[in-house]
Design an enzyme around this catalytic site. Sequence first.
Site, PDB file in Angstrom:
ATOM      1  N   CYS A 398       0.835  -1.199   0.000  1.00  0.00           N
ATOM      2  CA  CYS A 398       0.000   0.000   0.000  1.00  0.00           C
ATOM      3  C   CYS A 398       0.876   1.257   0.000  1.00  0.00           C
ATOM      4  O   CYS A 398       1.490   1.575  -0.996  1.00  0.00           O
ATOM      5  CB  CYS A 398      -0.975  -0.033   1.179  1.00  0.00           C
ATOM      6  SG  CYS A 398      -2.371   1.099   0.997  1.00  0.00           S
ATOM      7  N   HIS A 525      -3.517  -5.329  -0.028  1.00  0.00           N
ATOM      8  CA  HIS A 525      -3.008  -5.885   1.235  1.00  0.00           C
ATOM      9  C   HIS A 525      -3.062  -7.413   1.185  1.00  0.00           C
ATOM     10  O   HIS A 525      -4.059  -8.021   1.604  1.00  0.00           O
ATOM     11  CB  HIS A 525      -3.839  -5.377   2.411  1.00  0.00           C
ATOM     12  CG  HIS A 525      -3.629  -3.941   2.745  1.00  0.00           C
ATOM     13  ND1 HIS A 525      -2.741  -3.509   3.714  1.00  0.00           N
ATOM     14  CD2 HIS A 525      -4.180  -2.821   2.221  1.00  0.00           C
ATOM     15  CE1 HIS A 525      -2.770  -2.190   3.778  1.00  0.00           C
ATOM     16  NE2 HIS A 525      -3.629  -1.739   2.876  1.00  0.00           N
ATOM     17  N   GLU A 527      -1.731  -9.570   2.972  1.00  0.00           N
ATOM     18  CA  GLU A 527      -1.696 -10.220   4.297  1.00  0.00           C
ATOM     19  C   GLU A 527      -3.072 -10.656   4.775  1.00  0.00           C
ATOM     20  O   GLU A 527      -3.192 -11.602   5.572  1.00  0.00           O
ATOM     21  CB  GLU A 527      -1.052  -9.290   5.334  1.00  0.00           C
ATOM     22  CG  GLU A 527      -1.832  -8.039   5.699  1.00  0.00           C
ATOM     23  CD  GLU A 527      -1.527  -6.832   4.848  1.00  0.00           C
ATOM     24  OE1 GLU A 527      -1.783  -5.700   5.298  1.00  0.00           O
ATOM     25  OE2 GLU A 527      -1.040  -7.015   3.718  1.00  0.00           O
TER      26      GLU A 527
END
Length: 592
Positions: A398, A525, A527
């Site tokens: 990001c 993102h 994750e």
Amino acid sequence: MKYVLVTGGVVSGLGKGVTASSIGLLLQACGLRVTSIKIDPYLNTDAGTMSPFEHGEVFVLDDGGEVDLDLGNYERFLDSTLTRDNNLTTGKIYQSVIDKERKGDYLGRTVQVVPHITDAIQEWIERVANVPVDGKDGPPDVCVIELGGTIGDIESMPFIEALGQFSYKVGPGNFCLVHVSLVPVLSVVGEQKTKPTQHSVRGLRSLGLTPNILACRSTKALEDNVKTKLSQFCHVPEENIVTLYDVPNIWHVPLLLRDQKAHEAILKELNLLGKAVEADVTEWTARTKIYDTLQDPVRIAMVGKYTGLTDSYLSVLKALLHASVACHKKLVVDWVAASDLEEITAQETPDVHKAAWDLLKGADGILVPGGFGDRGVQGKILATKYARENQVPFLGICLGMQLAVVEFARSILGFEDANSTEFEPETPSPCVIFMPEGSTTHMGGTMRLGSRRTYFQVPDCKSAKLYGNAKFVDERHRHRYEVNPDMIQEIENAGLSFVGKDETGRRMEIVELQNHPYFVGVQFHPEFKSRPGKPSALFLGLIAAASGCLEAVLQASGKVSKVSTTRVANGAATGKVYQNGNVYSNGNGLHH
């Protein structure tokens, strides 16, 4: 529909979220379909506008919901896909009731906490509990509900009242209450004290809820006489009192509950013993054993703004962990406060500045996560430059990706004043700009949120290989700013490739640097979709590159399948990672 309610007593931060996730995982291992609801008693509509220092990270769901980090635990443990409705807040409930009142739905009646707020809570729970989250048709078998906060908190009173009514409404055999409490050990006398739990249960019972199971947090297993005492004073059978003592990592918690037959106690309370099968946690156990036996370290420097609270980057940490276990490496995270790398710190506190740079230079890989605000931005740019110039594996997420573009424009293209309009609105070289559809007046829920599709532009790039040579990938987003599409051609001509773009081709999603071992930046993102058994592709790439085994992973198209363990002569468990039929075993990286 069966319901398991997890509450907490004595103090906050006991691990209700992990306990609820572990209960869900065990019930799932028994062949049941499970969904989850997290109740947060704060007045915010969602977690989107809350500071990470205040409440940990903001977890983003596929539908764009900005929710409490516990929903991340649920998704990782249960491998499910939740929605914004799975996070219930006081703000959402009051807003829905007030909206109804404004429409005239209450026909002139006085709108009160009881019954209108409590009814709305029950209706919300029943509606959401019947929505499948595992990709299959039909309603789940069990809904695990976690009530945030601590019993006795004034803000959670409407929820406790609603849940008390709800337990009576669904009836015995359909509702099981697990109360997580603290049994402290006083260092002076070394004795486990039951009084805090007694008071907590008494308070719970006075509010109309009776615990069926006690999950006691302590530094060590509960002694038999302590269990007997708790059983007598809390009116809970001894076999329904389990200890959640300190363990090396949270993957042990489901195994801890299984060993104490907590799942059987829950199944008995819910009349599900006939439907459930024997809990199969073979793969989970194997992965946990591998995690415990890892010794070969891989050091990742986390260059961020919120390094004082690790929960601010919880999903990033979990994604790094999932990837390092898959690569058979022991993860070591070196926290580097971005502002400590800056020149002003060198002048004010040179020792702190030197220590930060020593950590960065000693790392096998560098990760710059997302964030908001201008504090530490220059430090992140310096860390990115170091990774680029010194061939250190790098992943920017990001804001980390945006700053990688800014750094490249400054250092390679010679735009010394290149910046993001987030930090320098009047910059003459705007590499990163505010998205046209963004709101400049409202903060909550106005970013580009949720799952969006990214199309690979270069089929043989590292990112595409890590994603299994896919043509596109769906990942979750949370941003207001984007790389300036008008500068793309000039940047790409200088060697920084935008290998992933959105469906329009004008929004940059993935950037890679040519002639570098691993330099990847992503606008999304990754994750948030990482799982213990299915590590995020780009985190796997970072750890593999930092471990010197990226080529092996790229040859396997980034695929890491199920973990198994084999017994060696001395009885220790050794793990193997299977990739496309080839076995890569533990040692110095992944060996063919």
